[in-house]
Design an enzyme around this catalytic site. Structure first.
Site, PDB file in Angstrom:
ATOM      1  CB  CYS A 189      13.905   9.728   7.246  1.00 57.54           C
ATOM      2  SG  CYS A 189      14.580   8.393   6.244  1.00 57.54           S
ATOM      3  CE  LYS A 203      -1.468   2.956   2.642  1.00 58.20           C
ATOM      4  NZ  LYS A 203      -1.534   4.091   1.673  1.00 58.20           N
ATOM      5  CD  GLU A 224      13.079   5.915   8.691  1.00 59.71           C
ATOM      6  OE1 GLU A 224      13.001   6.839   9.530  1.00 59.71           O
ATOM      7  OE2 GLU A 224      12.999   6.095   7.473  1.00 59.71           O
TER       8      GLU A 224
END
Length: 1001
Positions: A795, A680, A761
């Site tokens: 990130c 997804k 994460e």
């Protein structure tokens, strides 16, 4: 470089007999023995001792040169003493007695420490100014005047040309304009020296300067060939016009290989312009250690014939061998340089012949300290009766001084490459000279070591490994895992293919993409548009959004497919992943283009993501085959087997910021371990996820085993997480969503017979520390790339820079100018360094944080940005308090907080004072600081003296802790274990008191 292996001398070679005679004559004249007094004096000089130490001990040489590299940044005697002791007290260093005595102090502030600093620092400075003519123009002019007395010409190089800001590029140009003016004024007082000021009855320029193209434009980049060409050419025209007015000759140096092709192309085009076409006082440089340099010279000959007026070609061997070799190996590219020094020497002679045999079209400048190389050129010149104007010989300042004087005394025009400038910008030049002087393969070193004349002057021949082709790779141990190489955009054909892919993908925009459930595309009631964040009116694709019922159907299909997939041998599952990797490799440029359009990722940032996706497929295939072997612990009478089995159904919820790499990595990890997997993707990168689905299906992934399910995260995504038949969730995204998934997955629901596993994460608030010994050139470039690459939407991005007070002001000034030099714009433009943010919501949120920053810190820079898309200009805040909102909360955008720390201890404490623990960095040349951060900096991925973004599979497994996430590192040896259940089987193999015994029939 590897020590040369010479072939026997062959008198039948062209020019060889004369080469030998001239070389022996030159060698004899340069090998005069020092008198005893000079030898005794040299033994007392510490600058000579440093060179002797470096030549005698390879371990000491490395540490000594690292100390020398750091020395100009050290501001006090205690700092110098501490660094000297830290560098030279390493275990691998065997210290000579003189250094042991010098380092015998316990406190850098002590008198012995002060003596050590006072002894070594001036010695290094003295050593530096053997190779650098002076730190000021006045001293450099005095050095020139001394050389002219010895009938030596010069070319002046201004140190510190590594520009990282446009302000520095403008300053570089102005400094050269000023330099030419100052040298021209001084030249008016110089008495004529016929040997160097005239040739064939015509005057030669008394003044020559050497420049580097990359110093004219801070964003010089082969990927943006046209933009770089335009910026650089404008500055070159200004320089050449002023040089002509002053009667100054200009020579263009050559730098790293990646700039070579573009440099030559720019100069060729420029020097064909009517304004410059008749100029013969201009030169270019070729490096013989490059495998394609001979062909470059042949092309230059053809070009020069067409031009009609000669230019000078300075032929050198090359100064970046180690760097070029390392870069090639790191990137998996063919090495551009010959692997053996003897091959470089052979190519140099081959190029010398070609150059001098075409002296009517190109003037030759033979740059070498190798007596044989120079003698060979002399032999060719004498045989062809080359006019004096058409050839000269060159050496570097402070190297081969005797050779230069001997050649000048024999009537040749000799030019000395003469750098000048301050020691800090000149340090990289000094280190290159020290490496050259101390290398075992160096002619100067071998001559000093009194290698037999026959060996010194033997005919160089290409080493066998360098004869294979024009693009071989130096022999080296194979890496544990061979990473997919990124595209080398310095190669014109790669740029052409990338541009063609952008055009082809653009014609495919606007198509519809439905979910794929149990191998079939299914229609949906709800849809969503994916748009180009650079141009939000441009539709990338329309997505069919799956309903909750369709999600249930996908889970049912996965449940049905699981038994057969779990029983599929690991090598067969791995084979599908490897086929997927091959397909991605073939479609690399196309996948890059989809990322450019759908998520606004510039091409240079997109390409490494394709490499990472390819690596995930191949690495996880390898890892699963390793784990599938299990472990055996057998004892007498029993067997013990430890094996791994898949968990069941995995849901992968992937982010938009790495839409290909992270989505692929999590998905194929789940699949190769035998889990049936539902992908997804984030809604605003679901078209790229559809391409992943295409690739996996084409590679052979069975229906039901893998399913593509674009859907609303808040509804269908939450339903997948809560479904009792789902065994694990792999998620990358925000802390808020990750924590919610973690909590929901922990809840038991009716029909559920397992506890769900979550791998999440969830971002970071990453810091780079800059201490007082940092190389600020490296630090500024690393911070800018880490903070503003992909608009800060990683990130791993640097959102905090913590700078020690003593270098704070200098660092901030250069940081701001370097950031100001970045081009903000459409991701599809090759000049773009900072593209858009992902959507309007992200744009608004980032702007809210900028408003908060303005209230709690100093706004140092807010770059303007286009209003045609979701753009936010790079923004830098200074004087930021460590507990400020912008210093604590994750800002997924191009916003950087710069924090001042009084010392390294405080900097490290500030860096650790955050909820997150993902990535961190340190720029330092202090060994104790480098040691400390490795244990005290609380991050999952620590990077020292490099940027903190861009982890590479296997080499740099990626992932953090604290609020940055839960789970093991992606791309590492533990990652697949999270998708597996370990089982142990112990069997008693005794039957009625007997058991099989190993080795018996």
């Amino acid at each position: 470089m590897v020590a040369p292996t010479q072939t026997p001398q062959t008198s039948a070679l062209p020019y060889e007999s004369q080469t030998q005679a001239l070389a022996r004559d030159l060698l004899a004249a340069t090998q005069e023995k020092k008198n005893l007094l000079a030898q005794m004096r040299d033994q007392m000089r510490w600058d000579d001792k440093i060179m002797d130490f470096a030549m005698g001990n390879p371990g000491l040489k490395v540490q000594l040169f690292r100390f020398i590299d750091a020395l100009p940044a050290l501001r006090s005697k205690p700092e110098i003493a501490r660094h000297l002791q830290e560098y030279l007290s390493a275990e691998e260093v065997e210290l000579p007695g003189a250094l042991k005595g010098l380092l015998n102090f316990t406190n850098p502030d002590s008198v012995p420490g002060q003596i050590a600093a006072t002894t070594v620092a001036p010695a290094v400075e003295t050593l530096a100014y053997r190779y650098i003519s002076g730190e000021s123009i006045d001293k450099a002019i005095k050095a020139i005047e001394r050389m002219r007395k010895d009938k030596l010409a010069f070319t002046m190089d201004l140190l510190g040309e590594a520009v990282i800001t446009e302000a520095e590029a403008e300053a570089y140009l102005q400094r050269y304009l000023d330099l030419m003016e100052q040298l021209s004024q001084a030249a008016k007082t110089w008495k004529p020296v016929e040997a160097i000021d005239t040739a064939d009855g015509k005057p030669l320029p008394k003044v020559q300067v050497s420049v580097k193209l990359t110093a004219f434009y801070s964003q010089f980049d082969p990927l943006d060939a046209q933009g770089s060409r335009a910026k650089v050419s404008a500055h070159i025209r200004t320089l050449l016009r002023r040089a002509q007015e002053l009667g100054v000759a200009v020579h263009f140096d050559m730098e790293q290989y990646r700039y070579k092709t573009l440099t030559l192309a720019i100069l060729k085009d420029l020097l064909m312009e009517a304004e410059f076409r008749q100029r013969d006082d201009i030169g270019v440089t070729l490096q013989a250690y490059l495998r394609d340099s001979y062909n470059d010279l042949k092309d230059l000959v053809l070009w020069a014939k067409n031009r009609g007026t000669p230019v000078t070609v300075r032929l050198v061997k090359g100064a970046y061998w180690d760097q070029e070799t390392i870069i090639a190996r790191q990137n998996g590219w063919p090495s551009p340089v010959y692997s053996q020094k003897v091959s470089t020497d052979a190519n140099f002679e081959r190029m010398t012949r070609l150059l001098l045999e075409n002296h009517l079209y190109l003037y030759g400048a033979i740059g070498s300290h190798n007596v044989r190389s120079q003698a060979h050129a002399m032999a060719v010149a004498e045989d062809l009766a080359i006019p004096r104007r058409h050839i000269e010989f060159q050496v570097l300042y402070g190297m081969a001084d005797k050779l230069a004087k001997v050649m000048a005394n024999k009537g040749y025009r000799v030019r000395v490459y003469t750098p000048f400038g301050e020691l800090i910008p000149g340090m990289s030049y000094l280190i290159r000279r020290l490496l050259e002087n101390t290398a075992n393969s160096s002619f100067l070193r071998q001559n000093q070591d009194e290698v037999p004349v026959e060996q010194l002057l033997a005919v160089p021949a290409f080493a066998p490994e360098d004869e294979l082709d024009d693009h071989g790779t130096p022999p080296s141990p194979p890496p544990p895992f061979p990473n997919a190489p990124d595209t080398d955009f310095a190669i014109a054909t790669q740029r052409t293919e990338a541009a063609a892919a952008l055009k082809a993908v653009h014609s495919q925009l606007g198509q519809h993409y439905n979910p794929i459930i149990n191998g079939e595309a299914v229609d949906t009631e709800a849809t969503a548009d994916s748009v180009n964040p650079s141009k939000p009116t441009a539709l990338v694709g329309t997505l069919g959004l799956a309903s909750q019922d369709q999600a249930d159907a996908a889970i049912a299909a996965a449940k049905a497919a699981f038994p057969a997939w779990a029983a599929t041998p690991a090598k067969d599952r791995g084979a599908i992943l490897r086929r997927a990797a091959d397909i991605m490799t073939a479609r690399r440029h196309e996948l890059n283009a989809w990322m450019v359009y759908e998520v606004g990722k510039p091409l240079g940032q997109a390409d490494p993501e394709v490499s990472e996706a390819i690596d995930f497929c191949r690495y996880y295939a390898d890892e699963m085959e390793r784990l599938d072997a299990g472990y055996a612990y057998d004892y007498p009478g029993e067997t013990n087997r430890y094996r791994y089995f898949p968990r069941g159904i995995a849901v992968v919820i992937s982010p938009w910021n790495f839409p290909l790499a992270i989505a692929t990595g999590m998905t194929v990890a789940a699949l190769v371990t035998g889990n049936c997997t539902i992908l997804k993707p984030a809604e605003n990168s679901a078209v790229i996820a559809a391409k992943i689905a295409e690739i996996l299906i084409e590679a052979g992934m069975p229906p039901g085993v893998f399913q593509y399910l674009p859907a609303r995260g808040s509804t269908v995504g939450a339903h997948l997480v809560q479904h009792p038949d789902v065994h694990m969730i792999a998620f990358t995204g925000s802390r808020e969503v990750g924590c919610r998934i973690y909590a929901d997955a922990a809840q038991w629901r009716p029909g559920q017979r397992h506890l769900k596993r979550v791998v999440a994460e969830m971002g970071g608030k990453n810091a780079i520390i800059i201490d007082e010994s940092a190389d600020l050139d490296q630090a500024v470039q690393g911070v800018v790339y880490s903070a503003f690459g992909y608009s800060g939407q990683k990130c791993s991005a640097c959102s905090r820079t913590i700078v020690v007070a003593s270098v704070y002001d200098t660092f901030v000034r250069r940081l701001i100018e370097a950031t100001r030099s970045l081009h903000v714009g459409d991701a599809a433009q090759p000049s773009t360094k900072v593209g858009p943010v992902i959507d309007a919501n992200a744009q608004a949120k980032i702007k809210d944080y900028i408003a908060k920053g303005k209230a709690e810190a100093t706004l140092a820079l807010e770059m303007p940005a286009p209003d045609t898309g979701y753009f936010v200009g790079p923004t830098v805040f200074t004087d930021v308090a460590p507990d400020a909102v912008i210093a604590q909360e994750e800002i997924f955008g191009p916003v950087l907080a710069v924090i001042k720390a009084q010392d390294f201890d405080q900097a490290l404490a500030i860096a650790n004072d955050t909820d997150y623990g993902l990535t961190g960095g340190l720029y330092s040349r202090t060994p104790s600081h480098i040691d400390r951060v490795q244990t005290e900096f609380a991050v999952g991925n620590l990077y020292i003296n490099r940027g903190i973004a861009g982890a590479i599979v296997s080499r740099q497994p990626f992932g953090g802790f604290k609020m940055s996430g839960v789970g093991s590192k992606a791309g590492g040896p533990d990652y697949l274990l999270q998708f597996l259940e370990p089982r142990h089987v112990s069997e008693n193999v005794q039957r009625q008191g007997f058991a099989p015994i190993e080795g018996m029939d």
